[in-house]
Design a protein around this motif. Structure first.
Motif, PDB file in Angstrom:
ATOM      1  N   THR A 133      22.630 104.552  69.821  1.00 40.12           N
ATOM      2  CA  THR A 133      23.732 104.374  68.881  1.00 40.12           C
ATOM      3  C   THR A 133      23.247 104.528  67.451  1.00 40.12           C
ATOM      4  O   THR A 133      23.893 105.187  66.624  1.00 40.12           O
ATOM      5  N   LEU A 134      22.103 103.944  67.131  1.00 39.58           N
ATOM      6  CA  LEU A 134      21.583 104.028  65.759  1.00 39.58           C
ATOM      7  C   LEU A 134      21.261 105.469  65.376  1.00 39.58           C
ATOM      8  O   LEU A 134      21.479 105.875  64.234  1.00 39.58           O
ATOM      9  N   ARG A 135      20.761 106.229  66.312  1.00 40.87           N
ATOM     10  CA  ARG A 135      20.420 107.614  65.996  1.00 40.87           C
ATOM     11  C   ARG A 135      21.657 108.485  65.843  1.00 40.87           C
ATOM     12  O   ARG A 135      21.570 109.570  65.249  1.00 40.87           O
ATOM     13  N   ARG A 136      22.784 108.044  66.385  1.00 44.36           N
ATOM     14  CA  ARG A 136      24.031 108.816  66.232  1.00 44.36           C
ATOM     15  C   ARG A 136      24.733 108.538  64.910  1.00 44.36           C
ATOM     16  O   ARG A 136      25.587 109.325  64.495  1.00 44.36           O
ATOM     17  N   LEU A 137      24.434 107.418  64.265  1.00 45.93           N
ATOM     18  CA  LEU A 137      25.177 107.024  63.076  1.00 45.93           C
ATOM     19  C   LEU A 137      24.977 108.026  61.949  1.00 45.93           C
ATOM     20  O   LEU A 137      23.865 108.461  61.667  1.00 45.93           O
ATOM     21  N   LEU A 138      26.090 108.353  61.300  1.00 50.73           N
ATOM     22  CA  LEU A 138      26.073 109.259  60.153  1.00 50.73           C
ATOM     23  C   LEU A 138      26.623 108.522  58.942  1.00 50.73           C
ATOM     24  O   LEU A 138      27.659 107.859  59.039  1.00 50.73           O
ATOM     25  N   PRO A 139      25.956 108.616  57.798  1.00 48.14           N
ATOM     26  CA  PRO A 139      26.447 107.901  56.609  1.00 48.14           C
ATOM     27  C   PRO A 139      27.605 108.634  55.957  1.00 48.14           C
ATOM     28  O   PRO A 139      27.669 109.866  55.932  1.00 48.14           O
ATOM     29  N   HIS A 140      28.555 107.864  55.466  1.00 47.66           N
ATOM     30  CA  HIS A 140      29.649 108.382  54.644  1.00 47.66           C
ATOM     31  C   HIS A 140      29.459 107.752  53.267  1.00 47.66           C
ATOM     32  O   HIS A 140      29.859 106.625  53.021  1.00 47.66           O
ATOM     33  N   ARG A 141      28.833 108.491  52.384  1.00 45.66           N
ATOM     34  CA  ARG A 141      28.444 107.915  51.097  1.00 45.66           C
ATOM     35  C   ARG A 141      29.653 107.619  50.213  1.00 45.66           C
ATOM     36  O   ARG A 141      29.604 106.720  49.374  1.00 45.66           O
ATOM     37  N   GLY A 142      30.732 108.350  50.368  1.00 51.64           N
ATOM     38  CA  GLY A 142      31.913 108.073  49.559  1.00 51.64           C
ATOM     39  C   GLY A 142      32.525 106.728  49.872  1.00 51.64           C
ATOM     40  O   GLY A 142      32.987 106.016  48.977  1.00 51.64           O
ATOM     41  N   ALA A 143      32.539 106.360  51.164  1.00 47.23           N
ATOM     42  CA  ALA A 143      33.095 105.073  51.578  1.00 47.23           C
ATOM     43  C   ALA A 143      32.032 104.000  51.731  1.00 47.23           C
ATOM     44  O   ALA A 143      32.354 102.841  51.984  1.00 47.23           O
ATOM     45  N   ASN A 144      30.749 104.387  51.633  1.00 47.67           N
ATOM     46  CA  ASN A 144      29.632 103.441  51.752  1.00 47.67           C
ATOM     47  C   ASN A 144      29.623 102.780  53.129  1.00 47.67           C
ATOM     48  O   ASN A 144      29.445 101.568  53.263  1.00 47.67           O
ATOM     49  N   VAL A 145      29.827 103.583  54.184  1.00 46.66           N
ATOM     50  CA  VAL A 145      29.847 103.074  55.548  1.00 46.66           C
ATOM     51  C   VAL A 145      29.128 104.077  56.447  1.00 46.66           C
ATOM     52  O   VAL A 145      28.689 105.142  56.007  1.00 46.66           O
ATOM     53  N   TYR A 146      29.025 103.720  57.735  1.00 45.15           N
ATOM     54  CA  TYR A 146      28.471 104.598  58.758  1.00 45.15           C
ATOM     55  C   TYR A 146      29.555 104.896  59.783  1.00 45.15           C
ATOM     56  O   TYR A 146      30.470 104.102  59.988  1.00 45.15           O
ATOM     57  N   ALA A 147      29.414 106.034  60.457  1.00 45.92           N
ATOM     58  CA  ALA A 147      30.374 106.426  61.482  1.00 45.92           C
ATOM     59  C   ALA A 147      29.621 106.900  62.711  1.00 45.92           C
ATOM     60  O   ALA A 147      28.609 107.611  62.606  1.00 45.92           O
ATOM     61  N   ASP A 148      30.118 106.505  63.869  1.00 46.31           N
ATOM     62  CA  ASP A 148      29.577 106.956  65.144  1.00 46.31           C
ATOM     63  C   ASP A 148      30.503 108.047  65.676  1.00 46.31           C
ATOM     64  O   ASP A 148      31.608 107.762  66.131  1.00 46.31           O
ATOM     65  N   PRO A 149      30.084 109.314  65.639  1.00 46.47           N
ATOM     66  CA  PRO A 149      30.990 110.390  66.063  1.00 46.47           C
ATOM     67  C   PRO A 149      31.385 110.308  67.526  1.00 46.47           C
ATOM     68  O   PRO A 149      32.465 110.753  67.887  1.00 46.47           O
ATOM     69  N   LYS A 150      30.531 109.761  68.371  1.00 49.74           N
ATOM     70  CA  LYS A 150      30.811 109.735  69.803  1.00 49.74           C
ATOM     71  C   LYS A 150      31.892 108.722  70.159  1.00 49.74           C
ATOM     72  O   LYS A 150      32.775 109.001  70.967  1.00 49.74           O
ATOM     73  N   THR A 151      31.850 107.545  69.547  1.00 48.26           N
ATOM     74  CA  THR A 151      32.821 106.493  69.857  1.00 48.26           C
ATOM     75  C   THR A 151      33.922 106.365  68.824  1.00 48.26           C
ATOM     76  O   THR A 151      34.960 105.760  69.101  1.00 48.26           O
ATOM     77  N   GLY A 152      33.712 106.878  67.610  1.00 47.62           N
ATOM     78  CA  GLY A 152      34.697 106.738  66.548  1.00 47.62           C
ATOM     79  C   GLY A 152      34.641 105.405  65.839  1.00 47.62           C
ATOM     80  O   GLY A 152      35.512 105.108  65.016  1.00 47.62           O
ATOM     81  N   GLN A 153      33.632 104.581  66.117  1.00 46.41           N
ATOM     82  CA  GLN A 153      33.499 103.287  65.475  1.00 46.41           C
ATOM     83  C   GLN A 153      32.878 103.442  64.090  1.00 46.41           C
ATOM     84  O   GLN A 153      31.987 104.266  63.889  1.00 46.41           O
ATOM     85  N   VAL A 154      33.372 102.654  63.148  1.00 44.14           N
ATOM     86  CA  VAL A 154      32.847 102.651  61.779  1.00 44.14           C
ATOM     87  C   VAL A 154      32.084 101.353  61.568  1.00 44.14           C
ATOM     88  O   VAL A 154      32.526 100.285  62.009  1.00 44.14           O
TER      89      VAL A 154
END
Length: 234
Positions: free
Chosen positions: A57-78
Motif C-alpha cells: 500500500t505504501l509503495r502505491r501511494l502517490l502525493p497530491h501536492r496541491g491538496a497536500n494528501v496522498y492517494a491510492d490509485p488501486k483502492t481510491g482511498q485518500v
C-alpha cells in the motif's frame, strides 16, 4: 550596541520582552511528501500493521501536492500527510475530504485521485465514474469527459431524476393519470387546490409538457408522424 536575543524555549520569538514580533509569522517547516512514505517504509513491520498500511500500500501511494494528501490509485482511498485515511461519503454519494489543518480545502476525492495519477484536469473537463458508483474512486473507474458527454452518459444510464423520483415533487404517476383522465370534469384550478400546487404545474402535466414518461401522454398522441397524413398535396 546590544545584540538581539536568540530564540530559546522560554523565549521562542527571540524578542527582548518575550512577546511575539510584529510581521508575518514564519512558516513551519513541513516534511516533503516522499520523505513521509520513506519513513513509513522504514518502520518495523509491527508498527506498519498496527497502522493498517502494508508495504504494498505504501509503495502505491502517490502525493497530491496541491491538496497536500496522498492517494491510492488501486483502492481510491485518500490519506492525510500523516498517512491517516480521510474522507467520507456525503448525501449526494460523493466522497469528500474536508478542510482542516492538513488539507487546505474541501475537495472531491475522485478528483484528487485522478490528478495524483494523470496530473491536472484539463479546463472544461469533468471526472465521470464508469460504473456510476460515486463512492468508487479507483483510478480504473474514473475517466475525464466534457460536460456534454457527462450529461449524455447520465441520461443513457437512466440516472436523471424525473417524475416522483424528484424529492420535492408533489405529483405522482398515478395522480398525473387521474389529472389527464378528468380533463373534462375537473378543472386545473380544482386539482391545484386539492394538491396544493400551482395551476401551471397541473396544466403542464395534463397537456403532456411534463411527465411525458407517463402513458398515455396527450402530447405524444397528437404529434404527427411523417407520412401519417394521407391525401396531403405534395
Amino acid at each position: 550596541m546590544s545584540r538581539r536575543p536568540t530564540a530559546t524555549p522560554a523565549n521562542p520569538y527571540g524578542s527582548r520582552t518575550g512577546a511575539r514580533r510584529s510581521g508575518p509569522r514564519p512558516r513551519r517547516a513541513t516534511t516533503p511528501p516522499a520523505q513521509v512514505v520513506d519513513d513509513a517504509l522504514a518502520l518495523p513491520e509491527e508498527l506498519r500493521k498496527a497502522s493498517g498500511l502494508t508495504v504494498h500500500t505504501l509503495r502505491r501511494l502517490l502525493p497530491h501536492r496541491g491538496a497536500n494528501v496522498y492517494a491510492d490509485p488501486k483502492t481510491g482511498q485518500v490519506y492525510s500527510p500523516r498517512l491517516n485515511p480521510i474522507g467520507g461519503v456525503c448525501a449526494d454519494g460523493y466522497v469528500r475530504i474536508s478542510g482542516g489543518r492538513s488539507v487546505r480545502r474541501e475537495q472531491y476525492a475522485h478528483r484528487v485521485v485522478y490528478e495524483a495519477v494523470h496530473g491536472s484536469i484539463p479546463a472544461g473537463m469533468e471526472i465521470d465514474h464508469r460504473n456510476t458508483r460515486r463512492a468508487d474512486n479507483r483510478v480504473a473507474n474514473l475517466q475525464a469527459v466534457t460536460a456534454e458527454q457527462n450529461r449524455a452518459l447520465t441520461r443513457a444510464r437512466g440516472r436523471v431524476a424525473r417524475g416522483d423520483r424528484i424529492r420535492t415533487s408533489k405529483l405522482t404517476e398515478e395522480l398525473v393519470r387521474q389529472i389527464r383522465a378528468t380533463s373534462g370534469s375537473i378543472t386545473g384550478v380544482e386539482w391545484a387546490r386539492r394538491l396544493g400546487v400551482d395551476r401551471s404545474s397541473i396544466n403542464s402535466a395534463r397537456r403532456g409538457d411534463t411527465w411525458r414518461h407517463v402513458k398515455p401522454c396527450p402530447r405524444l398522441r397528437t404529434r404527427h408522424r411523417p407520412g401519417s397524413q394521407k391525401g396531403k398535396r405534395p
